[in-house]
Design an enzyme around this catalytic site. Structure first.
Site, PDB file in Angstrom:
ATOM      1  N   HIS A  34       0.788  -1.019  -0.137  1.00  0.00           N
ATOM      2  CA  HIS A  34       0.034  -0.042  -0.027  1.00  0.00           C
ATOM      3  C   HIS A  34       0.979   1.214  -0.105  1.00  0.00           C
ATOM      4  CE1 HIS A  34      -2.747  -2.842   2.301  1.00  0.00           C
ATOM      5  NE2 HIS A  34      -3.371  -2.490   1.277  1.00  0.00           N
ATOM      6  N   ARG A 184      -4.072 -10.005   4.389  1.00  0.00           N
ATOM      7  CA  ARG A 184      -4.523 -11.258   4.814  1.00  0.00           C
ATOM      8  C   ARG A 184      -3.540 -12.296   5.163  1.00  0.00           C
ATOM      9  NH1 ARG A 184      -9.187 -10.422   0.731  1.00  0.00           N
ATOM     10  NH2 ARG A 184     -11.148 -10.784   1.929  1.00  0.00           N
TER      11      ARG A 184
HETATM   12  N1  LIG Z   1       1.981  -6.396  -2.356  1.00  0.00           N
HETATM   13  C1  LIG Z   1       1.158  -5.549  -2.934  1.00  0.00           C
HETATM   14  N2  LIG Z   1       2.259  -4.786  -3.934  1.00  0.00           N
HETATM   15  C2  LIG Z   1       1.452  -3.886  -4.710  1.00  0.00           C
HETATM   16  N3  LIG Z   1       0.261  -3.247  -4.399  1.00  0.00           N
HETATM   17  C3  LIG Z   1      -0.339  -4.057  -3.473  1.00  0.00           C
HETATM   18  C4  LIG Z   1       0.268  -4.985  -2.804  1.00  0.00           C
HETATM   19  N4  LIG Z   1      -0.789  -5.453  -2.008  1.00  0.00           N
HETATM   20  C5  LIG Z   1      -2.080  -5.008  -2.149  1.00  0.00           C
HETATM   21  N5  LIG Z   1      -1.815  -3.852  -3.039  1.00  0.00           N
HETATM   22  C6  LIG Z   1      -2.542  -3.018  -3.509  1.00  0.00           C
HETATM   23  O1  LIG Z   1      -3.144  -2.129  -2.657  1.00  0.00           O
HETATM   24  C7  LIG Z   1      -4.585  -1.739  -2.862  1.00  0.00           C
HETATM   25  C8  LIG Z   1      -5.440  -1.961  -1.789  1.00  0.00           C
HETATM   26  O2  LIG Z   1      -5.605  -3.296  -1.466  1.00  0.00           O
HETATM   27  P1  LIG Z   1      -6.108  -3.958  -0.118  1.00  0.00           P
HETATM   28  O3  LIG Z   1      -6.388  -2.955   0.814  1.00  0.00           O
HETATM   29  O4  LIG Z   1      -7.174  -5.057  -0.594  1.00  0.00           O
HETATM   30  O5  LIG Z   1      -4.670  -4.683   0.480  1.00  0.00           O
HETATM   31  P2  LIG Z   1      -4.478  -6.221   0.339  1.00  0.00           P
HETATM   32  O6  LIG Z   1      -3.131  -6.597   0.821  1.00  0.00           O
HETATM   33  O7  LIG Z   1      -4.755  -6.860  -0.966  1.00  0.00           O
HETATM   34  O8  LIG Z   1      -5.389  -6.835   1.150  1.00  0.00           O
HETATM   35  P3  LIG Z   1      -5.894  -8.381   1.021  1.00  0.00           P
HETATM   36  O9  LIG Z   1      -4.949  -9.310   1.610  1.00  0.00           O
HETATM   37  O10 LIG Z   1      -7.294  -8.339   2.090  1.00  0.00           O
HETATM   38  O11 LIG Z   1      -6.632  -8.749  -0.393  1.00  0.00           O
HETATM   39  C9  LIG Z   1      -4.856  -2.441  -4.133  1.00  0.00           C
HETATM   40  O12 LIG Z   1      -4.689  -1.761  -5.373  1.00  0.00           O
HETATM   41  C10 LIG Z   1      -3.881  -3.584  -4.191  1.00  0.00           C
HETATM   42  O13 LIG Z   1      -3.685  -4.261  -5.350  1.00  0.00           O
HETATM   43 MG   LIG Z   2      -6.775  -6.871  -1.274  1.00  0.00          MG
END
Ligand SMILES: Nc1ncnc2c1ncn2[C@@H]1O[C@H](COP(=O)(O)OP(=O)(O)OP(=O)(O)O)[C@@H](O)[C@H]1O
Ligand SMILES: [Mg+2]
Length: 283
Positions: A34, A184
């Protein structure tokens, strides 16, 4: 940095921001993935807005909405340190008040892969993204490649509904063993955390085979399945080698491809992907 929990307060604070505005939508419980989006937005835009909203509409009835990890205080600290200007962190009823009845759906692209197993997931994603775009009115929106199908669906949403937003897809940020960062991942026990490295090993194997000239998509899918079979804690939902434009499964990798997989490790469902040829941008 300001944090708005009401829509009215958010609109006032948003109106005072200089252009262009970069927007990073999140469900919170932030990690370096993020924050990499925030940093990119900050480099490219005059102001950076982030949202922290665990969107009930994108969770299925048997999914983990109630137990989804949350820590707004820590998120606010991290967003502030990364240079965010304004955070929108509304309660669910601020975006979905009683009687809420309007849904945005992207067809076809959402029926495959993640959408195949999570039939209402993308309807929730596209609805909340459309609402957030209307509230934030960003010039640019930053999404992670980790959720590649989501990025493709949002690109389609922007195009089809004429949102005046540039979509920026940022690289997947990984742990030292290659595991894609994900909120997650917090669910994983230490043995499960070790087993979770299997997703990245699958992607590396496919990239290696591709570099050695393999173009038969079924052989690439089979190679991933074989690696997953060697990890007793891994329960695969799908492995895919698909056309990166429409996500239809390929027979031969003769155009840009999205290699993706979803795997359950214990009660945690993980996803990851890579693009072929290796290093090509998703969009
Ligand atoms: N490892 C990562 N690298 C780059 N961007 C990421 C990564 N993980 C999540 N994102 C991006 O951050 C944004 C918000 O995602 P979100 O808050 O669902 O996080 P997440 O880590 O994917 O959560 P979850 O584990 O619940 O899926 C999305 O655009 C997602 O693609
Ligand atoms: Mg996600």
């Amino acid at each position: 940095m300001n944090v708005a929990t009401s829509i009215d307060r958010f609109r006032v604070l948003r109106a005072a921001l200089p252009s262009p505005v970069g927007f990073v939508p999140t469900m919170g419980y932030l990690h370096d993935g993020h924050l990499s989006l925030v940093r990119r937005a900050r480099c490219e835009c005059e102001a950076t807005v982030a949202s922290v909203f665990v969107n009930p509409a994108q969770f299925g009835p048997t999914e983990d909405l109630a137990s989804y990890p949350r820590d707004l205080d820590r998120d606010v600290e991290q967003l502030s340190a990364a240079g965010t200007d304004l955070v929108l962190a509304p309660p669910p009823e601020a975006l979905y008040p009683a009687g809420y009845d309007t849904w945005v759906t992207v067809e076809r692209l959402t029926e495959r892969l993640e959408g195949g197993e999570r039939p209402t997931h993308f309807r929730g994603v596209t609805t909340v993204v459309a609402k957030l775009f209307n509230l934030v009115r960003p010039e640019r929106a930053y999404f992670g490649q980790k959720d590649a199908q989501q990025a493709l669906v949002v690109s389609r949403l922007i195009g089809d509904l004429d949102f005046d937003v540039e979509l920026v897809v940022c690289p997947t940020v990984r742990e030292p063993d290659g595991l894609a960062m994900s909120s997650r991942n917090a669910y994983l026990s230490s043995v499960e955390r070790k087993a979770a490295g299997v997703l990245y090993r699958c992607l590396q194997r496919v990239e290696g085979m591709y570099r050695n000239g393999e173009r038969d998509a079924e052989r690439l899918r089979d190679a991933m399945k074989a690696i997953l079979e060697g990890e007793p804690r891994a329960c695969p939902a799908y492995v895919s080698v698909a056309d990166a434009k429409d996500l239809t499964e390929l027979k031969t990798v003769d155009r840009k491809a999205l290699v993706s997989l979803a795997v359950r490790i214990g009660r945690t469902r993980l996803i990851d992907n890579t693009v072929l040829p290796p290093g090509e941008a998703l969009l």
